[in-house]
Design a protein around this motif. Structure first.
Motif, short mmCIF file in Angstrom:
data_model
loop_
_atom_site.label_atom_id
_atom_site.label_comp_id
_atom_site.label_asym_id
_atom_site.label_seq_id
_atom_site.Cartn_x
_atom_site.Cartn_y
_atom_site.Cartn_z
N GLN A 113 37.62 83.24 82.75
CA GLN A 113 37.36 82.20 81.99
C GLN A 113 36.95 80.87 82.55
OE1 GLN A 113 38.10 81.78 78.71
NE2 GLN A 113 38.83 83.74 78.20
N VAL A 114 36.14 80.33 81.83
CA VAL A 114 35.37 79.06 82.06
C VAL A 114 35.56 77.93 80.95
CG1 VAL A 114 33.30 77.99 82.69
CG2 VAL A 114 33.62 80.26 83.42
N GLN A 115 36.04 76.84 81.44
CA GLN A 115 36.36 75.72 80.40
C GLN A 115 35.34 74.49 80.73
OE1 GLN A 115 40.57 74.81 80.54
NE2 GLN A 115 40.95 76.21 78.95
N LEU A 116 34.68 74.16 79.69
CA LEU A 116 33.57 73.16 79.93
C LEU A 116 33.78 71.92 79.01
CD1 LEU A 116 30.60 75.53 79.12
CD2 LEU A 116 31.35 74.92 81.28
N VAL A 117 33.81 70.58 79.81
CA VAL A 117 33.87 69.53 79.18
C VAL A 117 32.82 68.60 79.30
CG1 VAL A 117 35.55 67.38 78.94
CG2 VAL A 117 36.27 69.69 79.59
N GLU A 118 31.93 68.29 78.24
CA GLU A 118 30.84 67.33 78.62
C GLU A 118 31.27 65.88 78.16
OE1 GLU A 118 29.51 70.78 75.54
OE2 GLU A 118 31.28 69.46 75.79
N SER A 119 30.41 64.96 78.92
CA SER A 119 30.59 63.38 79.00
C SER A 119 29.26 62.73 79.02
CB SER A 119 31.59 62.98 79.82
OG SER A 119 31.02 63.29 81.06
#
Length: 125
Positions: free
Chosen positions: A1-7
């Motif tokens: 699993q990969v979690q991605l958080v943009e900013s």
């Protein structure tokens, strides 16, 4: 699993610059090709840029070539999108995406398995 958080999204005047970041979880980040896509109101999501696991291959959409630069820091599990000479037509929600355990970059969203929540970029004229 990969979690991605943009900013890094925000409001900028035409001609200005922004740098988006996408922080990824997972121990195999360097094996994942990463991509940036965007979706403007009332339009379909479209490809912007992608980068291979090693960073050596970076395809771009014609509309952003010469203005946007994708890069990655595998030590920080982060991919970036430097956006210069922004235009009002760049206004959209920008999404970061990761391919499964595949390092080759792709331009179709169907090739990506994990997505971030998106970050709004608004360019005023």
């Amino acid at each position: 699993q990969v979690q991605l958080v943009e900013s890094g999204g925000g409001l900028v005047q035409a001609g200005g610059s922004l740098r988006l970041s996408c922080a990824a979880s997972g121990r195999t980040f360097s094996r994942n090709a990463m991509g940036w896509f965007r979706q403007a109101p009332g339009k379909e999501r479209q490809f912007v840029a992608a980068i291979s696991g090693s960073g050596g291959s970076t395809p771009y959409a014609d509309s952003v070539k010469g203005r946007f630069t994708i890069s990655r820091d595998n030590a920080k599990n982060t991919v970036y999108l430097q956006m210069n000479s922004l235009k009002p037509e760049d206004t959209a929600v920008y999404y970061c995406a990761a391919r499964g355990p595949f390092s080759s970059p792709r331009t179709r969203e169907q090739e990506y398995d994990y997505w971030g929540q998106g970050t709004q970029v608004t360019v005023s004229s």
